[in-house]
Design an enzyme around this catalytic site. Structure first.
Site, mmCIF file in Angstrom:
data_model
loop_
_atom_site.group_PDB
_atom_site.id
_atom_site.type_symbol
_atom_site.label_atom_id
_atom_site.label_comp_id
_atom_site.label_asym_id
_atom_site.label_seq_id
_atom_site.Cartn_x
_atom_site.Cartn_y
_atom_site.Cartn_z
ATOM 1 N N HIS A 94 35.586 1.589 104.320
ATOM 2 C CA HIS A 94 36.983 2.012 103.695
ATOM 3 C C HIS A 94 37.428 0.841 102.544
ATOM 4 O O HIS A 94 37.851 1.037 101.590
ATOM 5 C CB HIS A 94 37.920 2.116 104.661
ATOM 6 C CG HIS A 94 37.564 3.303 105.391
ATOM 7 N ND1 HIS A 94 37.487 3.126 106.674
ATOM 8 C CD2 HIS A 94 37.320 4.795 105.320
ATOM 9 C CE1 HIS A 94 36.970 4.348 107.439
ATOM 10 N NE2 HIS A 94 37.213 5.218 106.462
ATOM 11 N N LEU B 269 28.199 1.670 108.158
ATOM 12 C CA LEU B 269 29.592 1.452 108.778
ATOM 13 C C LEU B 269 30.303 2.879 108.911
ATOM 14 O O LEU B 269 30.201 3.836 108.077
ATOM 15 C CB LEU B 269 30.775 0.619 107.901
ATOM 16 C CG LEU B 269 30.031 -0.802 107.844
ATOM 17 C CD1 LEU B 269 31.395 -1.497 106.916
ATOM 18 C CD2 LEU B 269 29.964 -1.330 109.152
#
Ligand code: PAF
Length: 282
Positions: free
Chosen positions: A37, A184
């Site tokens: 992110h 991830l």
């Protein structure tokens, strides 16, 4: 960094930005942030003068037996990560704020929304398209940054932006991985030590496809077979799908000469993970 919880508060900040002539970069998230992110936030920072990140666990995109209740909600920790990554505004509305009583309008990207994850998770992309469309209206970004890991989501949202003439540019950032190759994901937190080790088979399968493709193999059937052989080495992995598709239409391709998306989803215990590889045009 400002944290706002209401649509009115977010709109007021957007109006100020417009008055100052600022460009806006936007990263929609469901929180439980990780380095993937943060790489999207840095991409937004590189482009825009004001960076907005939304944190909203969207009930509409979870099926009845999925992990909506369990999904980690870590707003304070997320904010502590976002400030140094370059976010200016965090928009973290409640469910009632986003879907007030009586709201019935949905956005459905028909057909495309039923493919890959849309096939395995009926209604998922209707939930995604609806919330992202609302967020775009509220934040009015110049650029919106998404991760390539959710390749089907990217295809659905590209279609939506095009079909609904939305005045913004979608930016897609590469998949962020752990040093051992695991993509991830906020859901990696659900994995036991053994499941995490088993999950590495997804990356191994994609790497095997990449290597075979590098030798000149363009027959999707052969490339798919190669990935399936690697996946079979990890019996704990329960395959959901492994498809070689056109990255825009998500339709299966027979040949990868013009580029293709190799997309995989599998269960490790109760956790479903996805990963993918973009094969370049040869
Ligand atoms: O990719 C996600 O985290 C979500 O699907 C999104 C785009 C934030 C919509 O809820």
């Amino acid at each position: 960094m400002k944290v706002v919880h209401t649509v009115t508060g977010m709109r007021a900040l957007r109006h100020d930005a417009t008055a100052q002539g600022l460009t806006v970069g936007f990263v929609p998230t469901m929180g439980a942030l990780h380095a993937g992110h943060l790489s999207l936030v840095r991409e937004a920072r590189r482009r825009a003068q004001l960076v907005v990140v939304s944190i909203f666990v969207n009930p509409l995109q979870f099926g009845p037996n999925e992990d909506y209740g369990q999904y980690p909600r870590t707003l304070e920790k997320d904010c502590a990560l976002l400030e140094p990554a370059g976010a200016d505004v965090v928009f973290a509305p409640s469910s009632e704020e986003m879907y007030p009583k009586g709201a019935t309008t949905i956005v459905d990207v028909e057909d495309l929304g039923m493919k890959l994850d849309g096939g395995s998770r009926p209604g998922h992309f209707r939930g995604v398209a609806t919330v992202v469309s609302k967020l775009f209206h509220i934040v009015q970004p110049t650029w919106a940054v998404f991760g390539q890991k959710d390749a089907a989501q990217v295809a659905v949202l590209r279609r939506m932006v095009h079909d609904l003439n939305m005045d913004l540019e979608l930016v897609v950032a590469p998949i962020a991985r752990e040093s051992d190759g695991l993509a991830l994901s906020s859901r990696n937190a659900y994995l036991s030590v053994a499941e995490r080790r088993q999950a590495l088979v997804l990356h191994r399968a994609l790497m095997a496809v990449e290597q075979l493709a590098a030798t000149g193999e363009t027959r999707a059937g052969q490339l798919r077979q190669c990935a399936l052989q690697v996946l079979a080495t990890e019996p704990a992995a329960k395959l959901d799908y492994l498809e070689i598709v056109d990255p825009d239409t998500l339709d299966a391709v027979a040949e990868t000469l013009h580029g293709a998306l190799v997309a995989v989803a599998a269960w490790f215990g109760p956790t479903r993970l996805i990963d993918n590889l973009l094969l370049p045009v040869r």
